[in-house]
Design a protein around this motif. Structure first.
Motif, short mmCIF file in Angstrom:
data_model
loop_
_atom_site.label_atom_id
_atom_site.label_comp_id
_atom_site.label_asym_id
_atom_site.label_seq_id
_atom_site.Cartn_x
_atom_site.Cartn_y
_atom_site.Cartn_z
N THR A 139 -34.74 -35.82 -0.26
CA THR A 139 -33.87 -34.69 0.06
C THR A 139 -33.81 -34.36 1.54
O THR A 139 -32.93 -33.61 1.97
CB THR A 139 -34.36 -33.44 -0.71
N SER A 140 -34.74 -34.89 2.33
CA SER A 140 -34.85 -34.48 3.74
C SER A 140 -34.28 -35.49 4.72
O SER A 140 -33.97 -35.13 5.86
CB SER A 140 -36.32 -34.22 4.09
N PHE A 141 -34.16 -36.75 4.30
CA PHE A 141 -33.84 -37.80 5.26
C PHE A 141 -32.52 -37.56 5.98
O PHE A 141 -32.44 -37.65 7.21
CB PHE A 141 -33.82 -39.16 4.58
N ALA A 142 -31.45 -37.31 5.24
CA ALA A 142 -30.12 -37.20 5.86
C ALA A 142 -30.09 -36.12 6.92
O ALA A 142 -29.51 -36.30 8.00
CB ALA A 142 -29.07 -36.94 4.78
N HIS A 143 -30.73 -34.99 6.66
CA HIS A 143 -30.70 -33.88 7.62
C HIS A 143 -31.57 -34.20 8.84
O HIS A 143 -31.18 -33.88 9.98
CB HIS A 143 -31.17 -32.61 6.93
N LEU A 144 -32.73 -34.81 8.62
CA LEU A 144 -33.57 -35.19 9.76
C LEU A 144 -32.89 -36.28 10.59
O LEU A 144 -33.02 -36.30 11.82
CB LEU A 144 -34.92 -35.69 9.24
N PHE A 145 -32.14 -37.14 9.94
CA PHE A 145 -31.43 -38.22 10.64
C PHE A 145 -30.43 -37.64 11.64
O PHE A 145 -30.38 -38.06 12.80
CB PHE A 145 -30.72 -39.10 9.61
N PHE A 146 -29.65 -36.66 11.22
CA PHE A 146 -28.62 -36.11 12.10
C PHE A 146 -29.21 -35.13 13.11
O PHE A 146 -28.57 -34.82 14.12
CB PHE A 146 -27.53 -35.45 11.27
N LEU A 147 -30.41 -34.61 12.85
CA LEU A 147 -31.10 -33.85 13.87
C LEU A 147 -31.65 -34.78 14.96
O LEU A 147 -31.71 -34.41 16.13
CB LEU A 147 -32.25 -33.05 13.25
N THR A 148 -32.02 -35.99 14.56
CA THR A 148 -32.53 -36.97 15.51
C THR A 148 -31.40 -37.60 16.31
O THR A 148 -31.51 -37.75 17.54
CB THR A 148 -33.32 -38.07 14.77
N TYR A 149 -30.32 -37.96 15.64
CA TYR A 149 -29.17 -38.58 16.30
C TYR A 149 -28.02 -37.57 16.28
O TYR A 149 -27.04 -37.74 15.55
CB TYR A 149 -28.78 -39.88 15.60
N GLN A 150 -28.13 -36.55 17.10
CA GLN A 150 -27.13 -35.48 17.07
C GLN A 150 -25.77 -35.94 17.58
O GLN A 150 -24.75 -35.31 17.24
CB GLN A 150 -27.63 -34.29 17.90
N TYR A 151 -25.75 -37.02 18.34
CA TYR A 151 -24.46 -37.49 18.84
C TYR A 151 -23.60 -38.08 17.73
O TYR A 151 -22.39 -38.28 17.91
CB TYR A 151 -24.67 -38.55 19.93
N LEU A 152 -24.20 -38.32 16.56
CA LEU A 152 -23.44 -38.85 15.43
C LEU A 152 -22.75 -37.75 14.64
O LEU A 152 -21.90 -38.06 13.79
CB LEU A 152 -24.37 -39.65 14.51
N VAL A 153 -23.10 -36.51 14.89
CA VAL A 153 -22.46 -35.40 14.17
C VAL A 153 -21.10 -35.12 14.80
O VAL A 153 -21.02 -34.83 16.00
CB VAL A 153 -23.34 -34.13 14.22
N PRO A 154 -20.02 -35.23 14.06
CA PRO A 154 -18.68 -35.02 14.64
C PRO A 154 -18.53 -33.60 15.18
O PRO A 154 -18.91 -32.63 14.53
CB PRO A 154 -17.74 -35.28 13.46
#
Length: 290
Positions: free
Chosen positions: A221-236
């Motif tokens: 349940t946590s991976f997707a949110h931690l992923f976009f916190l780590t790679y914030q440039y991927l968030v549109p």
């Protein structure tokens, strides 16, 4: 099951886990377990069918020895997994609590790490159960590994390659927005894998039936949110315009929905009130209680 390869002792394995000699699965043995269909030429292991489950290993790789992890991740339908480092699995701290969730835990762990314990051999009829347990155990380990920097980097490659598909929302689909797998529970058998979109921040059923067949606990349940916190440039950096319902070109006023809800509540309350035999009115739940 056929297993080949020269024995090799693990140096970094925890005490007591490398008492037996290790072994490697050969690609030839994998080919015997998952034979080529009759309409496929020799040496060709690729297929377009989602129903096939044999390995995609072919050509000169048939003469090479591969690990169980490599074999498992090359199976059709398992391309959504990344290969977990064996050093990560050999650290007992990373496996805390998993022995209570997976049956045949020790046998399954030995299978994943290619350890052959000749002293404790299970009957042949229980080998399929160990195979299933090994897949479950690897999935749970995978959910923890992808939270690390190395695991997240491997998932980044798959995300950039659109392995998990794109968002089904029309506005996100127009942007070709990639999605990530997500589970709605960290426990097994609580739900299948879903996909999370960073643009609309919604969870959807995956378009791939193979991904939908995987347990959601294999991604957590946590991976997707931690992923976009780590790679914030991927968030549109876009603001999606919500869909506005219209009738003949005119917007439907928000009060219409509120009025419909009130009417529905009144009808439900009216239906819950019954006429008592003595002429008095009682609610339906009171009559059922009698």
């Amino acid at each position: 099951q056929a297993r080949r390869g020269s024995p090799a002792i693990r140096r970094n394995a925890p005490p007591g886990r490398c008492a037996g000699a290790g072994f490697r699965r050969s690609a030839v043995a994998m080919a015997q377990m998952f034979p080529i269909p009759a309409n496929k030429p020799a040496g060709d292991f690729s297929t377009d069918s989602e129903e096939e489950e044999y390995s995609e290993i072919s050509g000169s790789e048939l003469d090479e020895e591969i690990t169980w992890i490599e074999w498992f991740c090359h199976l059709k339908g398992n391309e959504f997994f990344v290969e977990v480092d064996e050093e990560y699995i050999q650290d007992d701290f990373n496996l805390t609590g998993l022995s209570a969730q997976v049956p045949y835990y020790e046998y399954a762990l030995n299978m994943i790490l290619d350890f052959d314990d000749q002293d404790e051999q299970l009957p042949e009829d229980q080998q399929p159960l160990v195979e299933t347990a090994a897949q479950m155990l690897y999935g749970l380990i995978h959910a923890r590994f992808i939270l690390t920097s190395r695991g997240m980097g491997a998932m980044l490659d798959k995300y950039n390659a659109f392995i998990y598909g794109i968002c089904p929302l029309s506005m996100c689909e127009a942007m070709n927005q990639a999605v990530l797998p997500i589970g709605q529970s960290d426990l097994l058998r609580q739900g299948s894998a879903k996909v999370f979109c960073p643009a609309c921040r919604e969870v959807y059923w995956p378009r791939s039936t193979r991904l939908e067949c995987l347990d959601g606990a294999y991604f957590g349940t946590s991976f997707a949110h931690l992923f976009f916190l780590t790679y914030q440039y991927l968030v549109p950096n876009v603001v999606l315009t919500p869909f506005v319902p219209r009738l003949y070109g005119f917007k439907i006023h928000k009060s219409v929905k509120e009025n419909l809800r009130k009417q529905r509540d009144q009808i439900q309350r009216r239906n819950a009130t019954w006429e008592a035999p003595d002429g008095g009115a009682r609610r339906g739940d009171e009559i059922l209680a009698d």
